[in-house]
Design a protein around this motif. Structure first.
Motif, mmCIF file in Angstrom:
data_model
loop_
_atom_site.group_PDB
_atom_site.id
_atom_site.type_symbol
_atom_site.label_atom_id
_atom_site.label_comp_id
_atom_site.label_asym_id
_atom_site.label_seq_id
_atom_site.Cartn_x
_atom_site.Cartn_y
_atom_site.Cartn_z
ATOM 1 N N ARG A 20 32.417 -44.458 42.838
ATOM 2 C CA ARG A 20 33.071 -43.551 43.774
ATOM 3 C C ARG A 20 32.146 -42.407 44.198
ATOM 4 N N HIS A 67 42.813 -32.726 43.469
ATOM 5 C CA HIS A 67 42.183 -33.646 44.414
ATOM 6 C C HIS A 67 42.542 -33.193 45.824
ATOM 7 N N ASP A 90 42.885 -34.637 49.976
ATOM 8 C CA ASP A 90 42.888 -35.732 50.940
ATOM 9 C C ASP A 90 41.867 -35.407 52.027
ATOM 10 N N MET A 143 48.619 -46.741 54.464
ATOM 11 C CA MET A 143 47.173 -46.752 54.279
ATOM 12 C C MET A 143 46.802 -45.918 53.059
ATOM 13 N N THR A 144 45.886 -46.430 52.272
ATOM 14 C CA THR A 144 45.460 -45.724 51.074
ATOM 15 C C THR A 144 44.730 -44.438 51.440
ATOM 16 N N ARG A 145 45.087 -43.386 50.772
ATOM 17 C CA ARG A 145 44.429 -42.097 51.015
ATOM 18 C C ARG A 145 42.964 -42.135 50.556
ATOM 19 N N ARG A 146 42.141 -41.319 51.212
ATOM 20 C CA ARG A 146 40.772 -41.090 50.754
ATOM 21 C C ARG A 146 40.769 -39.763 50.000
ATOM 22 N N LEU A 147 40.806 -39.860 48.677
ATOM 23 C CA LEU A 147 40.930 -38.668 47.845
ATOM 24 C C LEU A 147 39.591 -38.284 47.234
#
Length: 252
Positions: free
Chosen positions: A186, A21, A23, A1-5
């Motif tokens: 974003r 950044h 997570d 799963m793509t990280r939410r950065l």
């Protein structure tokens, strides 16, 4: 799963490197910068495993933008204290409105009028609130909002677009931005106010879209992140009158 950065900040004002950044789900911190390449330097490193890359970052980067606590403890204030912020600030109050619905709006007579398709006469509505806004604006203070709007807009968002006539009449600057653009740039989904570019009031809503608490954020690096969001939103948003014309052109 793509990280939410989330971008925390950079030690460079030129090329954005090195940077930090975080997570949002795990709390892990990602740092990028120039790699350490000299073999003699690398030979001094302990526990450098295969696949790991040593990088070099200024100490100030970690001090300014790294987390200060293992587990962050939020500073929660009551709604009365939150209300006082709107008269205690000195220069600017700015909000990002991100939600598709606000339950409190739906309790008002003006919302019922709007949903019946009747024209809403905003003069005299919330007279105490309007008087306070005018008083603060007369002192040279500035209020601004950027409202994120879905496509197609929700009933609540269309109501707020009409409501912008009242806000602007008391001195607030109201702008709008399509959600697809907010996502592309974003911008966060958080709903918040920034006061004097030094204090953030993060609004917490329950599953029924009621405002239940407000978290104060004063740590400079954290406030800076929200200020950068403000600058990006202001750059791309348009005045509500222009946005209303866009809606009409779309047939909404």
């Amino acid at each position: 799963m793509t990280r939410r950065l989330r971008f925390n900040g950079t030690g460079s004002g030129v090329n954005g490197c090195p940077s930090v950044h975080e997570d949002l789900d795990t709390g892990e911190v990602i740092v990028h910068g120039p790699t350490l390449t000299d073999p003699d330097d690398i030979a001094q490193l302990r526990h450098l495993n295969e696949g790991e890359v040593p990088i070099v970052v200024p100490r100030e980067l970690l001090v300014d933008f790294g987390p200060k606590e293992v587990a962050r403890v939020p500073d929660i204030i009551g709604l009365d204290e939150f209300d006082r912020l709107f008269t205690q600030f000195e220069h600017t109050a700015w909000r990002l409105e991100t939600r598709s619905r606000y339950a409190s709006d739906e309790l008002t007579d003006t919302y019922a009028q709007f949903m019946r398709g009747e024209p809403v006469n905003w003069e005299g509505v919330d007279a105490e609130w309007c008087a306070e806004r005018r008083e603060q604006v007369a002192l040279g203070k500035r209020f601004e909002r950027v409202r994120i709007v879905d496509d197609p807009p929700t009933a609540g968002q269309l109501y707020l677009l009409d409501n912008a006539r009242r806000n602007s009449s008391v001195g607030e600057g109201i702008l709008n931005l399509w959600r697809e653009d907010a996502d592309r740039f974003r911008l966060p989904t958080e709903d918040f106010w920034i006061f004097d570019s030094r204090l953030v009031a993060l609004l917490d809503f329950d599953d029924a879209d009621n405002l239940v608490s407000v978290e104060l954020i004063t740590e400079p690096a954290a406030v800076l992140r929200y200020v950068m969001v403000r600058d990006a939103a202001l750059h791309h948003a348009v005045p509500y009158e222009e946005f209303a014309a866009q809606l009409a052109a779309k047939g909404h």
